[in-house]
Design a protein around this motif. Structure first.
Motif, PDB file in Angstrom:
ATOM      1  N   ARG A   1       0.904  -1.208  -0.082  1.00 38.97           N
ATOM      2  CA  ARG A   1       0.117   0.018   0.052  1.00 38.97           C
ATOM      3  C   ARG A   1       0.872   1.206   0.019  1.00 38.97           C
ATOM      4  N   HIS A   2       0.109   2.325  -0.490  1.00 32.41           N
ATOM      5  CA  HIS A   2       0.996   3.482  -0.393  1.00 32.41           C
ATOM      6  C   HIS A   2       0.591   4.620   0.281  1.00 32.41           C
TER       7      HIS A   2
ATOM      8  N   VAL B   1       4.051   4.517   3.686  1.00 30.13           N
ATOM      9  CA  VAL B   1       5.291   4.966   2.940  1.00 30.13           C
ATOM     10  C   VAL B   1       6.372   5.693   4.026  1.00 30.13           C
ATOM     11  N   ARG B   2       5.925   6.660   4.914  1.00 25.14           N
ATOM     12  CA  ARG B   2       6.728   7.485   5.901  1.00 25.14           C
ATOM     13  C   ARG B   2       7.346   6.136   6.655  1.00 25.14           C
ATOM     14  N   ARG B   3       6.741   5.301   7.084  1.00 24.91           N
ATOM     15  CA  ARG B   3       7.464   4.327   8.249  1.00 24.91           C
ATOM     16  C   ARG B   3       8.487   3.453   7.365  1.00 24.91           C
TER      17      ARG B   3
ATOM     18  N   LEU C   1      14.094   2.099   6.305  1.00 21.07           N
ATOM     19  CA  LEU C   1      15.152   1.672   5.299  1.00 21.07           C
ATOM     20  C   LEU C   1      16.389   2.685   5.637  1.00 21.07           C
ATOM     21  N   THR C   2      16.147   4.026   6.089  1.00 19.28           N
ATOM     22  CA  THR C   2      17.160   4.882   6.356  1.00 19.28           C
ATOM     23  C   THR C   2      17.974   4.651   7.493  1.00 19.28           C
ATOM     24  N   VAL C   3      17.549   3.991   8.384  1.00 19.01           N
ATOM     25  CA  VAL C   3      18.369   3.784   9.631  1.00 19.01           C
ATOM     26  C   VAL C   3      19.029   2.396   9.578  1.00 19.01           C
TER      27      VAL C   3
ATOM     28  N   PRO D   1       5.198  -3.943   7.604  1.00 21.14           N
ATOM     29  CA  PRO D   1       3.814  -4.201   7.109  1.00 21.14           C
ATOM     30  C   PRO D   1       3.520  -3.973   5.774  1.00 21.14           C
ATOM     31  N   ALA D   2       4.223  -2.859   5.451  1.00 22.87           N
ATOM     32  CA  ALA D   2       3.895  -2.566   3.794  1.00 22.87           C
ATOM     33  C   ALA D   2       4.722  -3.165   2.776  1.00 22.87           C
TER      34      ALA D   2
END
Length: 156
Positions: free
Chosen positions: A79-80, A85-87, A92-94, A134-135
């Motif tokens: 889902r988008h 998306v924020r989560r 991913l960045t950490v 989850p996404a």
């Protein structure tokens, strides 16, 4: 300096030189680009303050640093919505294994460059991290067999 077109030839020469060797002294850089040391220092400071030069770093050979598993991972979301998306982007960045991450158009939502010690570590990365978000719908892995051009110089 409002946009990239404001860069002068000397700025481009500075950018090429520091990308090749960011350990040059200001005097060496000035000589290389044909400026006085004080004028060169001012130009570099201006490029830094404008965000054109966003940092300096050493190039590390991943294999010699014990990171012999290198993959490009293509990730698709289920889902988008904004929160999902924020989560995903935050997570991913950490993660230290993810050394590059791109949100793209096309079949996949994200493309990750992942470095791990070995296949076992990569499997743990997938099972204990990526597939627990989850996404995440799917992830396709392309194992890098050889790095042909591991770090490109920005063509200024």
């Amino acid at each position: 300096m409002s946009d990239k077109n404001d860069l002068q030839a000397v700025d481009r020469a500075i950018l090429r030189a520091v990308q090749q060797d960011c350990r040059l002294s200001n005097a060496q850089l000035a000589e290389k680009v044909g400026l006085s040391a004080s004028a060169c220092w001012r130009r570099v400071r201006m490029l830094e303050e404008a965000g054109v030069i966003s940092g300096y770093a050493a190039q590390v050979n991943p294999d010699l640093a014990g990171l012999e598993f290198h993959a490009i991972v293509h990730v698709r979301l289920t889902r988008h919505d904004r929160d999902a998306v924020r989560r995903v982007m935050t997570e991913l960045t950490v993660r230290p294994e993810i050394v590059e991450c791109y949100a793209t158009t096309g079949q996949y939502d994200y493309h990750l460059r992942v470095l791990c010690a070995d296949m076992t570590a990569y499997r743990h990365f997938l099972d204990d991290f990526l597939f627990r978000l989850p996404a995440i719908e799917s992830a396709q892995t392309n194992v890098v067999m050889e790095s042909i051009k591991p770090r490109g110089v920005i063509p200024v």
